[in-house]
Write a protein that holds these residues in place. Structure first.
Motif, short mmCIF file in Angstrom:
data_model
loop_
_atom_site.label_atom_id
_atom_site.label_comp_id
_atom_site.label_asym_id
_atom_site.label_seq_id
_atom_site.Cartn_x
_atom_site.Cartn_y
_atom_site.Cartn_z
N THR A 54 -78.53 45.87 154.87
CA THR A 54 -79.06 46.72 153.97
C THR A 54 -78.55 47.98 153.87
O THR A 54 -78.25 48.57 152.83
CB THR A 54 -80.44 46.51 153.93
OG1 THR A 54 -81.06 45.01 154.07
CG2 THR A 54 -81.15 47.02 152.75
N THR A 55 -78.71 48.68 155.15
CA THR A 55 -78.49 50.08 155.13
C THR A 55 -77.15 50.43 154.66
O THR A 55 -76.78 51.07 153.60
CB THR A 55 -78.67 50.68 156.37
OG1 THR A 55 -80.08 50.15 156.94
CG2 THR A 55 -78.57 52.19 156.62
N PRO A 56 -75.87 49.92 155.28
CA PRO A 56 -74.64 50.48 154.73
C PRO A 56 -74.57 49.82 153.26
O PRO A 56 -73.79 50.82 152.29
CB PRO A 56 -73.77 49.71 155.60
CG PRO A 56 -74.38 48.64 156.41
CD PRO A 56 -75.97 49.16 156.41
N ALA A 57 -75.02 48.62 153.02
CA ALA A 57 -74.67 48.20 151.50
C ALA A 57 -75.22 49.05 150.50
O ALA A 57 -74.87 49.37 149.48
CB ALA A 57 -75.12 46.63 151.50
N THR A 58 -76.52 49.50 150.71
CA THR A 58 -77.35 50.21 149.62
C THR A 58 -76.70 51.75 149.79
O THR A 58 -76.54 52.39 148.63
CB THR A 58 -78.62 50.28 150.04
OG1 THR A 58 -79.00 50.79 151.42
CG2 THR A 58 -79.52 49.23 149.78
N ASP B 60 -85.33 56.09 156.77
CA ASP B 60 -84.72 57.25 157.98
C ASP B 60 -83.50 56.95 158.19
O ASP B 60 -82.45 57.65 158.00
CB ASP B 60 -85.58 57.15 159.37
CG ASP B 60 -86.83 57.74 159.42
OD1 ASP B 60 -87.09 58.49 158.31
OD2 ASP B 60 -87.46 57.50 160.27
N LYS B 61 -83.20 55.54 158.07
CA LYS B 61 -81.71 54.96 158.39
C LYS B 61 -80.95 55.32 157.26
O LYS B 61 -79.79 55.91 157.29
CB LYS B 61 -81.78 53.54 158.58
CG LYS B 61 -82.16 53.12 159.97
CD LYS B 61 -81.87 51.63 160.19
CE LYS B 61 -82.52 51.14 161.57
NZ LYS B 61 -83.75 50.31 161.29
N PHE B 62 -81.36 54.98 156.00
CA PHE B 62 -80.86 55.25 154.53
C PHE B 62 -80.41 56.63 154.37
O PHE B 62 -79.24 56.91 154.21
CB PHE B 62 -81.76 54.64 153.73
CG PHE B 62 -81.03 55.10 152.05
CD1 PHE B 62 -80.04 54.03 151.71
CD2 PHE B 62 -81.75 55.69 151.40
CE1 PHE B 62 -79.54 54.28 150.40
CE2 PHE B 62 -81.08 55.91 149.98
CZ PHE B 62 -79.99 55.32 149.63
N SER B 63 -81.30 57.47 154.79
CA SER B 63 -81.05 59.02 154.77
C SER B 63 -79.99 59.52 155.48
O SER B 63 -79.39 60.29 155.26
CB SER B 63 -82.35 59.89 154.77
OG SER B 63 -83.69 59.57 153.90
N ARG B 64 -80.28 59.05 156.96
CA ARG B 64 -79.19 59.40 157.94
C ARG B 64 -77.88 59.22 157.55
O ARG B 64 -76.83 60.06 157.67
CB ARG B 64 -79.70 58.80 159.29
CG ARG B 64 -79.00 59.83 160.48
CD ARG B 64 -79.65 59.28 161.63
NE ARG B 64 -80.95 58.70 162.09
CZ ARG B 64 -81.12 57.53 162.38
NH1 ARG B 64 -80.24 56.42 162.55
NH2 ARG B 64 -82.51 57.30 162.32
N ARG B 65 -77.66 57.68 157.29
CA ARG B 65 -76.23 57.40 156.72
C ARG B 65 -75.76 58.31 155.63
O ARG B 65 -74.59 58.58 155.46
CB ARG B 65 -76.08 55.87 156.69
CG ARG B 65 -74.92 55.37 156.22
CD ARG B 65 -73.92 55.35 157.40
NE ARG B 65 -72.37 55.33 156.86
CZ ARG B 65 -71.61 56.22 156.80
NH1 ARG B 65 -71.97 57.31 156.99
NH2 ARG B 65 -70.57 56.01 156.31
N SER B 66 -76.71 58.70 154.68
CA SER B 66 -76.32 59.28 153.47
C SER B 66 -76.00 60.65 153.91
O SER B 66 -74.89 61.29 153.28
CB SER B 66 -77.40 59.15 152.59
OG SER B 66 -77.84 57.79 152.14
N VAL C 14 -77.37 39.39 145.73
CA VAL C 14 -78.43 39.14 146.84
C VAL C 14 -77.76 39.44 148.04
O VAL C 14 -76.62 38.98 148.26
CB VAL C 14 -78.76 37.81 146.69
CG1 VAL C 14 -79.46 37.12 147.87
CG2 VAL C 14 -79.51 37.11 145.47
N ASN C 15 -78.28 40.59 148.43
CA ASN C 15 -77.71 41.09 149.80
C ASN C 15 -76.31 41.50 149.44
O ASN C 15 -75.30 41.62 150.33
CB ASN C 15 -77.64 40.22 150.98
CG ASN C 15 -78.99 39.56 151.64
OD1 ASN C 15 -79.97 40.62 151.31
ND2 ASN C 15 -79.23 38.49 151.61
#
Ligand code: NAD
Length: 494
Positions: free
Chosen positions: A277-281, A312-318, A450-451
């Motif tokens: 989810t994190t990299p794909a979003t 946290d993960k989404f923001s860090r990667r962004s 889906v994913n």
């Protein structure tokens, strides 16, 4: 060739391509075209006069007489040639695409691959789907059959964000099926398609008039739609423009595919696999600098306590995304396409703050040292957004993610279906088959993931779209076999 070479390129005054010849425009209206990564003018685009539009359509209409009668297998041979030259020039075209649009080289290569896929699909469609049907002995001695015939001249009007790929959603099918075409690229990113046309002229040598190109803006698009010899229109762009084109096409009795804007929801369930989810979003929201009609815009998290760790993960990667000139290696996010787009996105970020959303990540102050005049923004993330806020309703078309919280999948589906007027794409991240099935069945959007963060249909499927994201009946890509032909039914007694 090195990026350095393309960074220095300029293209001067662009020309229209009519009846196999490059023509200087006689217009008084010229606008600058930019490399948005450097904020440097790389060309000037003419706004074609009515006379120039007319001569392009007339050339296409004249070419149609012969082209529509050219043996089918011979027409298809040109498409094989088009595929071949695109493959040969892929790196050069990707670099020019990046230079004028700003997206990264990898993103441009992806666009080119999709363009080529559409040539493949057009060849396959022409071979397998264009044939008609026959029934013997409908009654004694009576046979009945249908054929699909080409219609004439089609106009293809494209937006700035996929300068090469989007014309290829339509014109390979149109010409394979015996029609002729006038393309009007975006006046913001006209250079890549102009280069494609040069390559096709020099290496494919389609008969004059089969494929023409005129530059310009709204007025040029309208003049094409209104021209009596234009039989149909393929349009991709913002919703107000799509509506305008669809209305005009109706008034003038033309068939029309009009793909409009978007405001896509991405739903994340508590059972989603975070490694997927994190990299794909991140890539959905910030790939192409958010300038994709299939970009995530609202991130709808169905929370049971996991939201904080996911954000946290989404923001860090962004935050870590490497921003810079798209031609340089290692860059993950290029600039916005122009200054107006950069200002528009900044205004939306201000609006979000004003309306009470919490700015988790502020990308409005990004500076790229080597390119101080480029149109750069970083990723922006808002939490505590509600579906009625401006940033959750209007198409921003830039790197802004608005996080909305729901308490159940039912509430999430209800929000997707009722809180946006657009219906281009909706995605769900989940590891539950039953959540996925419920989402697929109940959500009202054309392209469902889906994913998957960017649910872009392969060329062998139609490019769907609903609500204010699409006006018409038949869609682009493979659906256009029916769009670009008309049926004739013949009943015989012998
Ligand atoms: P735009 O609507 O400003 O321009 C698109 C094309 O229409 C250009 O060629 C432009 O010159 C012309 N045009 C502009 N205003 C017009 C008008 N009022 N009447 C007729 N023609 C007009 O769009 P853009 O900014 O170039 O592209 C971004 C938009 O395109 C976004 O809204 C995006 O969502 C949408 N888009 C949609 C899809 C899809 O498949 N649904 C794909 C890509 C982009």
């Amino acid at each position: 060739m090195q990026a350095q070479y393309f960074l220095g390129l300029s293209f001067g005054r662009l020309r229209n391509f009519v009846n196999g010849v490059w023509m200087d425009s006689r217009t008084d209206v010229w606008r600058p075209v930019y490399d948005p990564g450097a904020g440097r003018v790389i060309a000037e685009v003419p706004y074609a006069t009515d006379e120039e539009v007319n001569s392009a359509v007339e050339a296409a209409a004249e070419a149609f007489e012969k082209w529509s009668r050219t043996p089918f297998l011979e027409r298809v041979k040109y498409l094989f040639e088009i595929k071949h030259v695109l493959e040969n020039h892929l790196d050069e075209l990707a670099a020019i695409n990046t230079l004028n649009h700003g997206k990264t080289l990898d993103e441009s290569r992806g666009d080119l691959r999709r363009a080529i896929e559409n040539v493949d699909a057009a060849i396959a469609a022409a071979y397998t789907l264009a044939k008609g049907e026959m029934l013997h002995e409908v009654s004694p001695r009576i046979d009945e059959y249908s054929v699909k015939e080409p219609l004439g001249v089609f106009a293809v009007i494209s937006p700035f964000n996929f300068p090469i790929m989007i014309p290829f959603w339509f014109f390979p099918y149109a010409i394979a099926l015996g029609n002729t075409v006038v393309i009007k690229p975006s006046d913001i990113t006209p250079v890549p398609m102009a280069r494609v046309m040069e390559i096709l002229q020099q290496e494919v040598k389609l008969p004059p008039g089969v494929l023409n190109l005129v530059h310009g803006g709204k007025e040029t698009a309208e003049a094409l739609v209104k021209h009596p010899h234009v039989k149909g229109v393929c349009f991709v762009g913002s919703t107000p423009a799509a509506r305008n084109i669809y209305r005009l096409a109706g008034e003038h009795g033309k068939r029309c595919i009009a793909q409009g804007g978007a405001k896509n929801y991405i739903v994340v369930m508590p059972d989603a696999d975070m490694d997927v989810t994190t990299p794909a979003t991140v890539s959905s929201f910030f790939g192409n600098t958010g300038q994709r009609c299939l970009a995530g815009s609202n991130l709808l998290v169905v929370d049971n306590g996991f939201k904080k760790s996911f954000l946290d993960k989404f923001s860090r990667r962004s935050r870590e995304l490497v921003i810079g000139h798209g031609l340089l290696p290692g860059v993950e996010m290029g600039p916005l396409v122009n200054k107006a787009a950069m200002t528009r996105v900044k205004n939306y970020v201000e609006k979000g703050v004003e309306e009470g959303a919490r700015l988790l990540l502020d990308g409005t102050e990004v500076r790229i040292q080597d390119f101080p005049d480029g149109f750069y923004l970083g990723a922006n993330i808002f939490d505590e957004v509600t579906p009625d806020m401006t940033i959750a309703r209007e198409e921003i078309f830039g790197p802004v993610a608005s996080v909305i919280t729901a308490s159940s999948l039912d509430e999430a589906i209800e929000t997707v279906n009722t809180r946006t007027d657009y219906g281009n794409m909706a995605c769900i991240f989940t590891s539950s088959g039953s959540n996925a099935a419920k989402f697929i069945k109940n959500v009202n959007a054309g392209n469902i993931g889906v994913n998957i963060g960017v649910a872009a249909p392969a060329a062998y499927f139609p490019f769907a779209g609903r609500k204010n994201s699409f006006y018409g009946v038949l869609h682009g890509q493979i659906d256009s076999v029916d769009f670009f032909t008309d049926k004739k039914v013949v009943i015989t007694r012998w």
